[in-house]
Every structure is written in C-alpha cells, then in structure tokens.
Design an enzyme around this catalytic site. Structure first.
Site, PDB file in Angstrom:
ATOM      1  N   GLU A 114     -13.261  62.297  41.410  1.00 24.61           N
ATOM      2  CA  GLU A 114     -12.565  63.111  42.415  1.00 24.61           C
ATOM      3  C   GLU A 114     -13.290  64.438  42.550  1.00 24.61           C
ATOM      4  OE1 GLU A 114      -8.655  63.808  40.715  1.00 24.61           O
ATOM      5  OE2 GLU A 114      -8.678  61.778  39.917  1.00 24.61           O
ATOM      6  N   LYS A 116     -13.297  68.421  42.492  1.00 28.03           N
ATOM      7  CA  LYS A 116     -12.434  69.360  41.775  1.00 28.03           C
ATOM      8  C   LYS A 116     -12.112  70.508  42.708  1.00 28.03           C
ATOM      9  CE  LYS A 116     -11.917  71.854  37.434  1.00 28.03           C
ATOM     10  NZ  LYS A 116     -11.639  73.185  37.959  1.00 28.03           N
ATOM     11  N   ASP A 118     -10.623  73.875  44.203  1.00 28.50           N
ATOM     12  CA  ASP A 118     -10.441  75.191  43.607  1.00 28.50           C
ATOM     13  C   ASP A 118      -9.124  75.778  44.091  1.00 28.50           C
ATOM     14  OD1 ASP A 118     -11.134  77.165  41.932  1.00 28.50           O
ATOM     15  OD2 ASP A 118     -12.738  77.996  43.162  1.00 28.50           O
ATOM     16  N   TYR A 226      -3.512  64.784  41.817  1.00 30.19           N
ATOM     17  CA  TYR A 226      -4.565  64.247  40.952  1.00 30.19           C
ATOM     18  C   TYR A 226      -4.071  63.431  39.761  1.00 30.19           C
ATOM     19  CZ  TYR A 226      -3.864  68.436  38.002  1.00 30.19           C
ATOM     20  OH  TYR A 226      -3.334  69.409  37.214  1.00 30.19           O
ATOM     21  N   LYS A 291     -12.644  60.576  35.422  1.00 31.55           N
ATOM     22  CA  LYS A 291     -11.571  60.118  34.545  1.00 31.55           C
ATOM     23  C   LYS A 291     -11.787  58.641  34.228  1.00 31.55           C
ATOM     24  CE  LYS A 291      -8.578  63.421  36.778  1.00 31.55           C
ATOM     25  NZ  LYS A 291      -7.537  63.691  37.764  1.00 31.55           N
ATOM     26  N   LYS A 315     -19.069  70.820  36.455  1.00 27.80           N
ATOM     27  CA  LYS A 315     -19.013  71.989  37.337  1.00 27.80           C
ATOM     28  C   LYS A 315     -20.273  72.147  38.180  1.00 27.80           C
ATOM     29  CE  LYS A 315     -16.103  74.894  36.817  1.00 27.80           C
ATOM     30  NZ  LYS A 315     -15.207  75.606  35.887  1.00 27.80           N
ATOM     31  N   CYS A 409     -31.705 109.631  59.301  1.00 27.69           N
ATOM     32  CA  CYS A 409     -32.123 108.230  59.260  1.00 27.69           C
ATOM     33  C   CYS A 409     -33.177 108.053  58.172  1.00 27.69           C
ATOM     34  CB  CYS A 409     -32.679 107.820  60.623  1.00 27.69           C
ATOM     35  SG  CYS A 409     -33.491 106.214  60.601  1.00 27.69           S
ATOM     36  N   CYS A 412     -36.677 107.253  60.158  1.00 22.49           N
ATOM     37  CA  CYS A 412     -37.362 108.177  61.061  1.00 22.49           C
ATOM     38  C   CYS A 412     -36.898 109.622  60.910  1.00 22.49           C
ATOM     39  CB  CYS A 412     -37.184 107.745  62.503  1.00 22.49           C
ATOM     40  SG  CYS A 412     -35.504 107.984  63.114  1.00 22.49           S
ATOM     41  N   CYS A 439     -28.395 105.608  64.071  1.00 19.13           N
ATOM     42  CA  CYS A 439     -29.522 106.533  64.127  1.00 19.13           C
ATOM     43  C   CYS A 439     -29.793 106.815  65.602  1.00 19.13           C
ATOM     44  CB  CYS A 439     -30.748 105.894  63.474  1.00 19.13           C
ATOM     45  SG  CYS A 439     -32.296 106.647  64.017  1.00 19.13           S
ATOM     46  N   CYS A 445     -37.746 105.823  66.213  1.00 15.52           N
ATOM     47  CA  CYS A 445     -37.397 105.170  64.954  1.00 15.52           C
ATOM     48  C   CYS A 445     -38.109 103.826  64.860  1.00 15.52           C
ATOM     49  CB  CYS A 445     -35.887 104.979  64.843  1.00 15.52           C
ATOM     50  SG  CYS A 445     -35.404 104.269  63.269  1.00 15.52           S
TER      51      CYS A 445
HETATM   52  O1  D41 Z   1      -8.955  68.987  41.676  1.00 14.41           O
HETATM   53  C1  D41 Z   1      -8.638  69.485  40.586  1.00 14.41           C
HETATM   54  N1  D41 Z   1      -8.652  70.806  40.461  1.00 14.41           N
HETATM   55  C2  D41 Z   1      -8.221  68.636  39.430  1.00 14.41           C
HETATM   56  C3  D41 Z   1      -7.652  69.236  38.331  1.00 14.41           C
HETATM   57  C4  D41 Z   1      -8.414  67.247  39.434  1.00 14.41           C
HETATM   58  N2  D41 Z   1      -8.967  66.613  40.506  1.00 14.41           N
HETATM   59  N3  D41 Z   1      -8.026  66.509  38.378  1.00 14.41           N
HETATM   60  C5  D41 Z   1      -7.452  67.088  37.286  1.00 14.41           C
HETATM   61  N4  D41 Z   1      -7.082  66.299  36.265  1.00 14.41           N
HETATM   62  C6  D41 Z   1      -6.509  66.831  35.178  1.00 14.41           C
HETATM   63  C7  D41 Z   1      -6.117  65.929  34.063  1.00 14.41           C
HETATM   64  C8  D41 Z   1      -7.270  65.034  33.689  1.00 14.41           C
HETATM   65  C9  D41 Z   1      -5.698  66.707  32.864  1.00 14.41           C
HETATM   66  C10 D41 Z   1      -4.984  65.074  34.550  1.00 14.41           C
HETATM   67  C11 D41 Z   1      -7.232  68.483  37.235  1.00 14.41           C
HETATM   68  C12 D41 Z   1      -6.635  68.998  36.061  1.00 14.41           C
HETATM   69  N5  D41 Z   1      -6.274  68.156  35.079  1.00 14.41           N
HETATM   70  C13 D41 Z   1      -6.343  70.409  35.834  1.00 14.41           C
HETATM   71  N6  D41 Z   1      -6.256  71.365  36.749  1.00 14.41           N
HETATM   72  C14 D41 Z   1      -5.976  72.508  36.147  1.00 14.41           C
HETATM   73  C15 D41 Z   1      -5.886  72.291  34.828  1.00 14.41           C
HETATM   74  C16 D41 Z   1      -6.099  70.976  34.619  1.00 14.41           C
END
Ligand code: D41
Length: 786
Positions: A114, A116, A118, A226, A291, A315, A409, A412, A439, A445
């Site tokens: 998936e 992640k 923010d 999620y 996962k 990340k 300036c 110039c 300016c 200039c």
């Molecule tokens: O999209 C996310 N930020 C995201 C966060 C995600 N796609 N999956 C997540 N899965 C988990 C577990 C594996 C613990 C069920 C998570 C997070 N945790 C998570 N987000 C913030 C703390 C943990």
C-alpha cells in the site's frame, strides 16, 4: 408508503449514491438529483423529528462545539510501523519474516503493498453497522474522541453498506488532505489574513483538532483505511488485501494502488513503481507499506514492543529537512522586482541537494520571523522550487540578525522603491498581498536588462536558437546589447572571441536572430515580459485585439472585456505601454524590421460582447453593480442619453435604487469621469464598435420601429406610462429617458415641460396622446388590450 418507510428509502438511496460517488468514483445520478433527495429527506425529518437517527446522511455536521476532546483508551492497542530506508533494510526485514515462519527453502512470502499516506491515523468503531466512535491513534494506547469531527468526512460511512459485517468492527485508517484541497485551503487562509499550513499533514491534523465540527466540515479531508482492529460477531477474509477489499464492499474507499506481490523482489519493484508516480499522485505519500498478506502468518509472527514483525514502511526520501540559513541575498528580476533568496547550508531534500530557497517577498520573511543564522525547515515537494516553510525558533543562535531590505539595488545601485501588491478576490474586494520592492534602474540595471533579454529569446517567446542565458550574460556584461532590439544589430565579428564562439557559431547565432524577425504577435507580446502577462494572456491579447497598434493603446477598461483579464493585469498592461522607455524599445524593435505574420481584425466575439451595460458596470459607479448597470443601459440605450440624465430621468429607470441614482449623479458631476467614459466610447468607435451591436442581437429585427428612440414625457391620460413604454418596445423602439439629437420622436402628454421644449428646439417630431394611440393602432396594437 408510510413516512417511516419513505425516510428509510430516502436514506438508502442517498447512502447508495454516496457509495457510488466516493467509493466507486462512478456517480449514478447528477449532483442535482442527489441534492433533491437530500432536501426531501431533510424536509421529512424536519416535520417528523422523532424519525431522525444519528446515522442519517443529514446528520454529518451536528452537535454543539466541544470544550475539549475526551480521552479514549483503545480496546486493542494501535501498533506502530517499523521503517526501512533502503534495499538492505528491506532484505533483512524479509529474511526475519522467512526465518520466523520457518518457511521451506524456496518458498516466497506474499506481501500486500500500500502507499503510505501522510496523514493522521485514526480508529472508527462500528456497532451493528453504525458508526459509534472515532478516535485518534494518539500514542497507540489511548487517543482523543473525535467522533463529531470524523462524522463530517464524506468518505467515512455513517452506516455500513451491504451485509455480513461483524456486530462490532473497528476500521483503522489514515485521514489525509489531498494536495488540491490543501492548496485551496491555504489560498483561503492567506486571503483571510490567516497563517497557512506548512504541509497537507499539518492541515489534516489541524482540521481534525477543531472543537467545532462545523469547521472540520469545511476542510477537504478523506479517509484511506489500512486495517481492522476489533472484530466481534462476524468473520473476516483470511488475507490482508481481501480484508481491504471487503471494507470496500461495506462502504470504504479502497486505495487504487493496493497490490499483492511475491517476495522481497516484488516489494522493491513496487517501491520503485510508486516512487516514480509520487509527484503526480493527488495526495502526499512518504513511502510504501508492506504487510505479510496471510493473516495466519501475521499471527505467528506477532510483534515486538509496539510494532508488528509482519509489516514495514519503506520510506521515500524526505521532502522536508532542517538546515541553517547562512545569509539572505536579494535578486533582481526582469521587471525589477527585488526578491529575497535564502542561502542555505546545503541539505539533501526531496532527492536533490538544495542550497537556495525562495522567500517570495519581505512579508514572507516577516511572517516566518526569519533571521540570518536560523535553523529552518526546507520543503521540496515534486518539481517545485524549494521553500522555507518554518523557522525552528528553539534553535535560534544568540544575536541572530534580522533581514533588512536594501535601500539600493544590489546589482546597479539604483534606488529600491516599495510597491504595494493588491490582489482582488472573486467577490471584488481587495486583499493586500504584501509589499514588493522594485529597483528603479531599468536600463541602467544589468540584472533587469539581462533577464528581459533572456526572456525575449526564450523558448516560449521568440525562441532564438543558440541564445542561452550564459551568452546573454556575456553580451550584457560587455555592453554589446542593452535591449532586445540590440540583438538584431549584432554582427558576427562582435561575437568571435567570446566564450564558446568561433566564426561559424558567431555567424549561426546572427542568422538565427535574423530569422526571428518574423514572429507571431502572441509570442512577441509574451516576449516583452509585461508583468503578469504569461503565454495565455499574450495569446488572448493577440487573438482578440488583432494588432500591436491596438494592444499598445487599448484602455485598461476595455482590456477587462477580454477573457481572464482582471483589473490588475489590465493595469499592468496599460502601465507597461505607457512607459516611455518601453515605448522606445518597442519602436526600436519595429524599426529593426519585426513583422507579424498574423495580425488581423478585432475578434467578432469581443465585438459582440461589448455592451453599454458592461461599460457602465466597469465605470466604478458606487451603488451600481451588474444588475443596476443593465437597468440603466436598458433605459437610456446610448451613452449620450445617459450623460444627459438628471435626477428626474434617473428616477424613472425601473427598480434603480436611491444609492445607485446618487452614484450615477456623482459620476455625471465628475468631469474626469465623464471624460474617461467618453474616451472609452471613442476608442471603441475607433476599433469599429458601436452600441448598436447589442440591439442587433435582439429578435426585433423586423420590428417597425427598429432603431428608433422614443421619449415619453408628461402625463398620459388613457394608459399607464409603463404600458406605453412596453408597447413601444414591442414595436422595436428604444425608450429613452432624455431628449437628445438621437431622439426620433417625443410622446408628450399634458404637463410636459423641459423635454418638450428641448424636442421643439431640436426639431424632433412630437406626438400627443391621441396621435400616439393612432400610431399603435397602425401597427396593430390595441391600446385597450395592454
Ligand atoms: O498509509 C498509512 N499511513 C498506513 C499506516 C498504512 N497504509 N498502513 C499502516 N499499517 C499499520 C499496521 C501495520 C500497524 C496495521 C499504517 C500504520 N499501521 C500506522 N500509521 C500510523 C501508525 C501506524
């Protein structure tokens, strides 16, 4: 059908349409139909308040603002995620999984993948399919009860759809704000004088933390689920990806990037694929999550401290980093704008090393409270220029110097002047965007000359092959050129010997400059570098006005008739062409033989769009907006009649407010205003336009009194004045409030005064009421039927 049944049926339909819209991204009915059903339900609920339930689609925003959020303890702790920062981390994660599961040699693990997102992790508890509680993850053990706020988020179902869901079900997910909504929200905050959010994540967090759910409801938030927590009284699928797909069937939006892959290679591949898409996604992600897909295997793996052994977040390179501002310098652009730039301790952010960041203007520095030596958060998202988003005040060294705008300036030495930037919002009021500095050096200039020529030669403007920034810099430095027109005077001999020039290349550059004497008007206008005039505006100017001669003289009021040109841009354009220095450069360019392949007539749609009502609307008459302007135009028909108006005639304009009448009278008394509006009309005439165009669009073309202007005065005894007017209009005549040379006929009843006198003076035919009725009869209008 009983009212109860009707209410239930409406809710079911609304829930279904919501599901199609938000989950399937495939609405079945237009918004208007949804609104109709919604209003119908609201109406029934109002009549029968006892039928209102918490899960009704009408009950998303409700409840009084809270004093504080309640703490809630999660029945099952919400775990955290371990991080991987490179391929090696991913390999060791996979190795640990394989070893723990004691998998036979060669067996590959299946991973669900998936993005992640923010945002903010939350928990949603459903009992019997009804949302009963929403809470933040907090520290994983306990969080805050934000039920009222999560209820306002359209992608969170208040009631699960479909069937087969457990009696108690906890859905976990991430609440986030899409990039587009974030930009719009920040634009709104800035316009209202508020402090914008640093990034979409902070905006989402701030929005969820509102104690008044009505505020949260105005924020563009979404949910991406999620995982699940509590599951009681029901079964879930045996694979993680299938759990998420099951959630989709119950009403949650499924992320389109969900995938299932084989082994760590599959994961690394997925990571690359998503990283490439990162900037083009509609929401921000800071990595991807893997996962173990098999829930049985997940169970065997368990977790250490707070994080599961079966999941990891890989990340992406951070888009925000901390670094130190070494200095703030000032740059001068092609329009002379003096803008501050932060010189940074180099820092790796968003995949590149950054050592400069824009600070926009002095107000931005004030808003950030930035001093030299400060630690700052730098953000580089996508391809945009790195930004300073905030100062880490806690790390400010002692004696850090504030930033001051230079009086001279930096390029110039000319004076730097302060100019106010004013932006207009949609509703018309002005919002001050801040102070800019310019300016005043212009030709003197080098920075401005250089930037102006670079712009003139650039790809979207004249597109002069081989004339890059470095070469322009040299030419300006050596004073070989001081304006775009000088380019056409360059001789190959002058170039030979410059860095990178030999005979052939010198000849070639001069040839490519000469070849650009022929150009489209739009490119040329864009190339002039008029502030606020981009490619699109340049195209509009060229295609609508047709010739450079018209563009050079067009009045700003007339410019605002062009699509997408507001008052500020119109002002910039006029200001540019009025400037003596610019006029000289322009004349010089034409003297160098610049020719436009595509000059032409004024665009016919522009000619058709210009009406007296729109002119009146543009003349800044206090108390007169669009509708009032239309009424005035309808009544007077032409500018002369309007300029001849007095209190008495204005009073006869249907539905014109007292405020508007006063506004018009004030303007008519103002010699400058009158001169201005006459000037505009004169220019429109010179452009070949006349007000008659608005009549020609009417349907009365064959009408017997077409093109005639009548004036009614005195008291009519046999019919109301309004009926007389309607009859004349029906015959195609314009009915004006005042007598002028353009009046064709005056209908005078007893008590007629100055208007009758004026008609006699001008030799205009006058009809009495009987003759008028005769005229109507001649044209088959029965006065008694009016
Ligand atoms: O999209 C996310 N930020 C995201 C966060 C995600 N796609 N999956 C997540 N899965 C988990 C577990 C594996 C613990 C069920 C998570 C997070 N945790 C998570 N987000 C913030 C703390 C943990």
């Amino acid at each position: 059908m009983s009212v109860e049944q009707e209410v239930l049926a409406l809710r079911e339909q609304l829930n279904h349409h919501n599901y199609c819209y938000y989950v399937l991204d495939n609405p079945e009915v237009p918004d208007a139909e949804y609104d109709r059903l919604y209003q119908q339900l609201k109406g029934l609920e109002k009549e029968h308040p006892q039928l209102v339930t918490a899960d009704s689609p009408t009950q998303r925003v409700g409840g009084a603002p809270l004093g504080a959020f309640k703490q809630v303890k999660h029945e099952m702790p919400m775990l955290s995620l371990d991080n991987a920062f490179n391929e090696e981390d991913m390999q060791s994660f996979n190795r640990r999984v394989v070893e723990r599961l004691d998998a036979p040699a060669g067996e590959v693990i299946e991973y669900a993948c998936e993005p992640k997102l923010d945002g903010i992790a939350i928990s949603l508890l459903y009992e019997e399919g009804v949302l009963v509680r929403g809470a933040t993850r907090g520290d994983g053990v306990s969080g805050e009860d934000i039920t009222l706020n999560v209820r306002t988020i359209p992608t969170i179902p208040l009631k699960l759809t479909g069937e087969g869901y457990p009696v108690r079900l906890e859905v976990r997910g991430e609440i986030f704000m899409p990039k587009q909504g974030f930009e719009a929200l920040n634009a709104r905050m800035r316009a209202e004088g508020g402090k914008p959010f640093v990034n979409p994540r902070n905006a989402a967090a701030g929005s969820l933390r509102q104690l008044d759910p009505r505020l949260t409801a105005q924020r563009p938030l979404e949910l991406c689920s999620y995982s699940v927590g509590i599951v009681e009284g029901g079964e879930m699928p045996a694979k993680h990806a299938d759990v998420l797909r099951q959630l989709k069937a119950w009403g949650f939006k499924l992320n389109a990037l969900l995938d299932v892959v084989e082994g760590v290679e599959g994961c690394i591949n997925y990571y690359q694929r998503i990283l490439e898409q990162r900037d083009s996604l509609p929401y921000e992600i800071d990595g991807v999550v893997f996962k173990v897909n098999d829930l049985q295997q997940q169970k065997r793996l368990g977790f250490i401290s707070r994080a599961p052994r079966w999941a990891i977040a890989h990340k992406f390179p951070a888009q925000e980093e901390i670094t130190v501002v070494r200095d703030v310098e000032f740059q001068v652009g092609r329009t002379g704008a003096v803008t501050p730039v932060a010189r940074l301790e180099p820092v790796f952010v968003g995949g590149v090393t950054v050592s400069n960041a824009t600070l926009h203007n002095m107000d931005e520095i004030a808003r950030l409270d930035l001093r030299i030596g400060d630690s700052v958060v730098i953000r580089r998202a996508g391809d945009v220029i790195p930004q300073v988003v905030k100062v880490v005040t806690e790390r400010r060294p002692e004696g850090a110097e504030p930033v001051e705008i230079p009086h001279r300036c930096p390029v110039c030495g000319s004076d730097v002047e302060r100019v106010q930037i004013v932006k207009r919002t949609k509703s018309g009021e002005q919002a001050t965007e801040g102070a800019a500095y310019r300016c005043v050096g212009r030709l003197a200039c080098q920075a401005q000359v250089q930037q102006a020529i670079i712009h003139y030669a650039s790809r979207k403007a004249l597109e002069i092959d081989g004339l890059g920034e470095k070469i322009v810099e040299q030419l300006v430095e050596l004073k070989l050129i001081t304006s775009p027109a000088d380019l056409y005077r360059l001789q190959p001999e002058q170039l030979i010997g410059l860095e990178g020039f030999a005979e052939i290349s010198a000849n070639k550059l001069c040839e490519s400059i000469a070849a650009r004497r022929q150009v489209s008007l739009a490119r040329f206008i864009y190339g002039l570098g008029i502030p606020d005039v981009g490619e699109e505006t340049a195209r509009v100017l060229a295609s609508k006005l047709g010739t450079l001669a018209r563009i050079r003289v067009v009045l700003p009021e007339i410019l605002t008739w062009l699509p997408d040109i507001g008052r500020e841009v119109a002002g910039e354009i006029s200001h540019f062409f009025e400037d003596e220095h610019n006029a000289k450069v322009l004349d010089d360019l034409l003297a160098q033989g610049i020719e436009f392949a595509d000059e032409g007539e004024l665009a016919p749609d522009l000619a058709g769009a210009i009406t007296l009502a729109e002119l009146i609307d543009r003349m800044g008459i206090s108390g007169v907006a669009k509708v009032g302007a239309q009424r005035i135009a309808d009544y007077f028909g032409d500018l002369e009649s309007l300029l001849a108006a007095d209190l008495q005639t204005l009073d006869q304009v249907p539905k014109l407010s007292a405020k508007a009448i006063n506004g018009v009278l004030d303007c008519l008394d103002d010699a400058q205003w009158v001169e201005r509006i006459r000037l505009i009309e004169a220019q429109l005439l010179a452009f070949g336009l006349h007000w008659s165009c608005e009549v020609e669009q009417g349907e009365q073309q064959a009408a017997p009194l077409e093109g005639k202007t009548y004036v009614l005065t005195g008291t009519l005894e046999q019919m109301a004045r309004s009926k007389a007017k309607a009859a004349l209009q029906q015959l195609g005549a314009k009915v004006s409030g005042s007598v002028s040379k353009k009046t064709d006929c005056v209908v005078a009843g007893p008590g007629a005064g100055s208007k009758l006198a004026k008609a006699n003076e001008l030799g205009i035919p006058v009809l009495d009421e009987d003759q008028f009725i005769e005229l109507l009869r001649e044209h088959s209008i029965d006065p008694d039927s009016l």
